[in-house]
Design a protein around this motif. Structure first.
Motif, PDB file in Angstrom:
ATOM      1  N   GLU A 132      -0.252  -4.293   0.097  1.00 11.46           N
ATOM      2  CA  GLU A 132       0.612  -4.847   1.143  1.00 11.46           C
ATOM      3  C   GLU A 132      -0.218  -5.657   2.141  1.00 11.46           C
ATOM      4  OE1 GLU A 132       3.825  -4.855   1.354  1.00 11.46           O
ATOM      5  OE2 GLU A 132       4.428  -3.345  -0.118  1.00 11.46           O
ATOM      6  N   ILE A 151       4.086  -1.037   7.090  1.00  7.58           N
ATOM      7  CA  ILE A 151       3.228   0.000   6.517  1.00  7.58           C
ATOM      8  C   ILE A 151       3.371   1.304   7.294  1.00  7.58           C
ATOM      9  CG2 ILE A 151       0.799   0.669   6.212  1.00  7.58           C
ATOM     10  CD1 ILE A 151       0.259  -2.310   5.555  1.00  7.58           C
ATOM     11  N   ASP A 188      -1.232  -9.115   0.921  1.00  7.09           N
ATOM     12  CA  ASP A 188      -0.154 -10.113   0.963  1.00  7.09           C
ATOM     13  C   ASP A 188      -0.206 -10.964   2.229  1.00  7.09           C
ATOM     14  OD1 ASP A 188       0.860  -9.428  -1.488  1.00  7.09           O
ATOM     15  OD2 ASP A 188       2.472  -8.154  -0.703  1.00  7.09           O
ATOM     16  N   LYS A 195       3.784  -6.774   9.105  1.00  8.43           N
ATOM     17  CA  LYS A 195       3.320  -6.028   7.932  1.00  8.43           C
ATOM     18  C   LYS A 195       2.744  -4.671   8.346  1.00  8.43           C
ATOM     19  CE  LYS A 195       3.153  -7.117   4.138  1.00  8.43           C
ATOM     20  NZ  LYS A 195       4.054  -6.855   2.984  1.00  8.43           N
ATOM     21  N   LYS A 214      -1.426   1.089  -2.666  1.00  4.53           N
ATOM     22  CA  LYS A 214      -0.207   0.342  -2.339  1.00  4.53           C
ATOM     23  C   LYS A 214      -0.331  -0.294  -0.957  1.00  4.53           C
ATOM     24  CE  LYS A 214       2.628   3.667  -4.927  1.00  4.53           C
ATOM     25  NZ  LYS A 214       3.682   4.697  -4.818  1.00  4.53           N
TER      26      LYS A 214
END
Length: 207
Positions: A93, A60, A96, A56, A89
């Motif tokens: 992310e 990003i 999550d 992740k 945003k």
């Protein structure tokens, strides 16, 4: 928390909040405003990452930054080129994969750090990560620690060799085996790693 921050950011972008009013709000969510671009610091408690979390962070970096991030001395990661309007945003992310940027900046208790080899080093007396996690749970979102006079740093080591540099923290916990062959803690206070590094003092040599 992300929805709350997004509302604060939108008010700021609409000039409904001044720079001074927005400053503590953004700092509570890990956002610095630098000369050329914002910088978002993401929390990695005691430096532990899962493979999903690492992927992740890479996503990003590719989508919202320049394809890379900087791991800090306090075991966090910093993105130095995100767009201000993209920061909600990014926080979504992160959420999550159970990550956030809370208490990575501002005058609060910062990320709890420990030995980078915690859990695998042969000179380890106790795995310090579960102790760091207990401290993290206790300090995160604690209202008394959100607006301190200065940032506050805590480190834990469970090894004979102090790779966490507990002496250079506001509070350092050094686990060791005492003369009775029992686990004990040496408590250091008053250290710092800022512009004027200083080693702390022992206030409890066998807790």
């Amino acid at each position: 928390r992300v929805d709350q921050y997004e509302g604060q950011l939108n008010r700021y972008l609409k000039k409904e909040l001044s720079d001074e009013e927005f400053r503590p709000l953004r700092l509570q969510n890990g956002l610095y405003i630098q000369r050329h671009a914002p910088m978002l610091r993401v929390a990695i408690p005691y430096g532990l990452l899962s493979s999903n979390q690492l992927r992740k962070l890479a996503f990003i970096a590719d989508k919202f930054d320049r394809g890379y991030g900087h791991f800090s001395t306090r075991q966090n990661i910093q993105f130095n080129w995100p767009k201000l309007e993209d920061t909600p945003k990014i926080l979504r992310e992160l959420a999550d994969v159970e990550m956030h940027a809370i208490q990575t900046s501002g005058n609060c208790i910062r990320n709890i750090t420990t030995d980078q080899f915690a859990g695998v080093t042969p000179d380890e007396i106790v795995d310090p990560r579960y102790i760091a996690e207990i401290i993290r749970q206790w300090s995160t979102f604690h209202p008394e620690f959100a607006l301190l006079p200065r940032k506050f740093k805590i480190a834990v080591t469970g090894s004979q060799k102090d790779r966490a540099i507990v002496q250079a923290h506001d509070i350092g916990l050094e686990f060791f085996i005492d003369k009775k062959n029992e686990m004990a803690i040496k408590v250091w206070v008053g250290g710092g790693m800022g512009r004027t590094p200083i080693l702390g003092n022992v206030i409890k040599d066998n807790l």
